[in-house]
Design a protein around this motif. Sequence first.
Motif, PDB file in Angstrom:
ATOM      1  N   PRO A  17      18.471  -3.738  25.288  1.00 17.90           N
ATOM      2  CA  PRO A  17      18.308  -2.496  24.528  1.00 17.90           C
ATOM      3  C   PRO A  17      19.670  -1.996  24.034  1.00 17.90           C
ATOM      4  O   PRO A  17      20.694  -2.268  24.670  1.00 17.90           O
ATOM      5  CB  PRO A  17      17.691  -1.521  25.538  1.00 17.90           C
ATOM      6  N   ASP A  72       6.486  -0.544  24.395  1.00 18.70           N
ATOM      7  CA  ASP A  72       6.635  -0.136  22.990  1.00 18.70           C
ATOM      8  C   ASP A  72       6.559   1.384  22.854  1.00 18.70           C
ATOM      9  O   ASP A  72       7.306   1.994  22.100  1.00 18.70           O
ATOM     10  CB  ASP A  72       5.539  -0.772  22.126  1.00 18.70           C
ATOM     11  N   ARG A  73       5.637   1.978  23.626  1.00 18.42           N
ATOM     12  CA  ARG A  73       5.440   3.422  23.503  1.00 18.42           C
ATOM     13  C   ARG A  73       6.607   4.224  24.055  1.00 18.42           C
ATOM     14  O   ARG A  73       6.985   5.244  23.493  1.00 18.42           O
ATOM     15  CB  ARG A  73       4.157   3.843  24.223  1.00 18.42           C
ATOM     16  N   TYR A  74       7.208   3.742  25.158  1.00 20.44           N
ATOM     17  CA  TYR A  74       8.205   4.579  25.838  1.00 20.44           C
ATOM     18  C   TYR A  74       9.624   4.025  25.770  1.00 20.44           C
ATOM     19  O   TYR A  74      10.575   4.747  26.026  1.00 20.44           O
ATOM     20  CB  TYR A  74       7.816   4.761  27.312  1.00 20.44           C
ATOM     21  N   CYS A  75       9.775   2.732  25.499  1.00 21.99           N
ATOM     22  CA  CYS A  75      11.096   2.105  25.673  1.00 21.99           C
ATOM     23  C   CYS A  75      11.543   1.358  24.420  1.00 21.99           C
ATOM     24  O   CYS A  75      12.377   0.448  24.526  1.00 21.99           O
ATOM     25  CB  CYS A  75      11.069   1.116  26.834  1.00 21.99           C
ATOM     26  N   ASN A  76      10.986   1.665  23.288  1.00 17.90           N
ATOM     27  CA  ASN A  76      11.317   0.930  22.058  1.00 17.90           C
ATOM     28  C   ASN A  76      11.183  -0.580  22.234  1.00 17.90           C
ATOM     29  O   ASN A  76      11.898  -1.357  21.605  1.00 17.90           O
ATOM     30  CB  ASN A  76      12.733   1.264  21.587  1.00 17.90           C
ATOM     31  N   GLY A  77      10.285  -0.983  23.146  1.00 18.64           N
ATOM     32  CA  GLY A  77      10.012  -2.413  23.289  1.00 18.64           C
ATOM     33  C   GLY A  77      10.976  -3.184  24.176  1.00 18.64           C
ATOM     34  O   GLY A  77      11.048  -4.402  24.082  1.00 18.64           O
ATOM     35  N   TYR A  78      11.696  -2.504  25.071  1.00 11.58           N
ATOM     36  CA  TYR A  78      12.638  -3.207  25.954  1.00 11.58           C
ATOM     37  C   TYR A  78      12.207  -3.075  27.414  1.00 11.58           C
ATOM     38  O   TYR A  78      11.906  -1.977  27.886  1.00 11.58           O
ATOM     39  CB  TYR A  78      14.045  -2.649  25.796  1.00 11.58           C
ATOM     40  N   LEU A  91      14.724   2.783  29.534  1.00 11.04           N
ATOM     41  CA  LEU A  91      14.681   3.900  28.587  1.00 11.04           C
ATOM     42  C   LEU A  91      16.071   4.490  28.383  1.00 11.04           C
ATOM     43  O   LEU A  91      16.888   4.500  29.302  1.00 11.04           O
ATOM     44  CB  LEU A  91      13.782   5.031  29.100  1.00 11.04           C
ATOM     45  N   ASN A  93      16.070   7.649  27.029  1.00  6.97           N
ATOM     46  CA  ASN A  93      15.704   9.038  26.822  1.00  6.97           C
ATOM     47  C   ASN A  93      15.022   9.591  28.081  1.00  6.97           C
ATOM     48  O   ASN A  93      13.917   9.194  28.441  1.00  6.97           O
ATOM     49  CB  ASN A  93      14.738   9.112  25.628  1.00  6.97           C
ATOM     50  N   ARG A  96      11.371  10.903  28.283  1.00 11.18           N
ATOM     51  CA  ARG A  96      10.202  10.012  28.299  1.00 11.18           C
ATOM     52  C   ARG A  96       9.871   9.475  29.685  1.00 11.18           C
ATOM     53  O   ARG A  96       8.868   8.786  29.853  1.00 11.18           O
ATOM     54  CB  ARG A  96      10.463   8.828  27.366  1.00 11.18           C
TER      55      ARG A  96
ATOM     56  N   LYS B  98      12.360  -8.488  24.969  1.00 12.42           N
ATOM     57  CA  LYS B  98      11.811  -7.581  23.975  1.00 12.42           C
ATOM     58  C   LYS B  98      10.324  -7.876  23.907  1.00 12.42           C
ATOM     59  O   LYS B  98       9.903  -9.032  24.068  1.00 12.42           O
ATOM     60  CB  LYS B  98      12.463  -7.825  22.611  1.00 12.42           C
TER      61      LYS B  98
END
Lengths: 354, 396
Positions: A17, A72-78, A91, A93, A96, B98
């Motif tokens: 990330p 995908d919903r909370y971690c931008n896909g990582y 995360l 953020n 979240r 990813k």
Amino acid sequence: MAAKTDIGPPNYKTMLPPVIERNYGNWLYHEILKPGVLMHVSKSGDALYSVRAGSPRLVSTDHIREICDIADRYCNGYLRFTSRHNIEFLLDNRDRVEPLIAELKDRGYPVGGTGHSISNIVHTQGWVHCHTPATDASGPVKALMDEIYDYFVTMKLPNHVRIALACCLNMCGAVHCSDIAILGIHRTVPKTDNARVPNVCEIPSTVASCPTGAIRGDMKNKTLTVNEEKCMYCGNCYTVCPAMPIADPDNDGISIWVGGKVSNARSAPKFSKLAIPFLPNNPPRWPEVVDAVKNIIEVYASHARKHERVGEWIERVGWERFFALTGIPFTDQHIDDFDMATETFRTSAQFKWR
Amino acid sequence: MANTNTPLLDELEKGKWPSFVKDLKQAAEKNPMAKDLLHQLELSYKDKIGHWKHGGIVGVKGYGSGVIGRYSDRPDLFPNVQAFHTMRVNHPTGWFYKTDTLRKLCDIWDKHGSGLTNMHGSTGDAILLGTTTDHLQSCYDDLSEAGFDLGGSGSALRTPSACVGPARCEWACIDSLDLCYNLTMTYQDQMHRPMFPYKFKIKISACANDCVASIARSDLSVIGTWKDAIEIDQKEVLACAAAGMNIQKEVCDLCPTRCMEWNDQKLKIYDEDCTRCMHCINLMPKALRPGKERGASILVGGKAPIVRGALLSWVIVPFMKLEPPYDELKSLIERIQDWWDENGKSRERLGELIQRLGMRVFLKAVDLPAVPQMVKAPRTNPYVFFWPEDLNKEVK
């Protein structure tokens, strides 16, 4: 066109990330905000939040897709997986974190496994996919984790307790340095299939495979014989010679080992030692194994000092007291008789009565 | 729901911990292999015995490893798992993903296999559990196309693994991820084409907490450490005390070398006595940090019991700087593997060979000097060998 070979795994750098890319090698400290939630803070002031969730390790593609949806919903896909097969959502953020935990709880994912907890049990394939198991792996692990779930989601133990299960002595789960190891064992000698040996086995390599020299070649009959007094049922001969099956449903089962560790913190890494030589295979929930492990954990939890691992606690109070406190009977099976046996015999007049 | 009859396994859907039976059933709904696996497992629960035959040799073009052959011993009952081979897919170092990468893996596996996986296997690979012989090559082709490769199996270098390292951990003394990836890429041939006496495992932990259990589980263990003094932030030490930590009891008294003093104001560390065990740093991550002169200890010989008993790895290089391109380490690995290859018997791990021929012979062969850091104590028996060149030297 032929597929490319030797391309190696996907480069991990493409999987990190952005918060990790920016702060790689620059982390300053971390805190465990609560069970299952780590906050790593960088010299730049950036923070990374890792939310750790339990996994059965044996997972379907749809389950993985569900994990992906959550990431995908909370971690931008990582996300990542840990060396103990937990899932970690990564995360940047903090806002979240709680909504993620709420969703994980809704979906039945335990959040925890950090600090002084019992993290996921490292385990092997068992009856699901292995040809040499003396027990199942996923089943006893599930039954045990159900029972000690509370220790995963809290951090109330003296130190962390690493539990591992291997379903035979090959130990592809390498349980031999765990706080508590659950090990599938055979107790009867392999049954040589004389008709098959000449077709599927190499006699010299089978003879050489035996650690105690219990196997001899019978060249006249092109087969192998096993000296029952020397065989300790390791099953290594079966690994090299399929005509020496060793599985025995009535006598296979589980042994329990305690006090190992791999970390160098305080005391040196150490092997686990035998606590219980045999417990029966009782699927689907292995009640004897679950009770025995739970008993050891509870005695440890109530007697060890803060920061003591299971092995450190036992070494401080002595093995004689470990057996007294846990109520586990001590037998002649606990006394080593393999190569380096005498190293474990007591060579002093110093011991406790209990 | 798929039509299943598994009363024993159904018991394992109960309880709070996530259930693998749920995953088996989920896969069984869309996949006949997974459905037969579920029912064969139910039979194992009834019979208390595994129902897999001894493996056979299967694989993909150009490789001798990465695929584990597996066949049911009851193909009469479970024809869809008659052949049910495992593919080991080399994980991205540190198990970072990813989601688009993971989804690709799922799509390939739904197309070619049972839809069941281990995330991950004991050595570190992503394990794709169960496909037929005629799907192996096409599955591999799709994996390769998507940027994946297979891991090691058999008498080969097994997929190296590393702790999370500098990607997230403030204690990393080496770049465990870069080193692991570099070695993995350098030794693709040794991973994919078994050429050794037996398996060879490399695990890399960036500090002595050893989160990938390298000391117990690898023939070559790399464990990060440092040479100079622990960095102390006295303000943060005081903050730990103020927050309720009993520094005397929890930190100083548990230090294995008792090299710390605390007077309620200041923490003093006698670094020359410190063995860098990580305990104090683990307890006070804000206050204490590994020193600046960082590198790793190299150890060899760790393994599980089969054949001649379990071993923990032994120190052979107390300190090595580890920076790309890691030539010093690679040269050592190659010297070690050459000696092992030359002298090892079939199915003899490195540690067992060193036990059989002696550490003295090993050190000479790989050109490493004997140093006291290698032993807990010198020998206690008088059965000492001398090299021919040692003799007559002292005679005047």
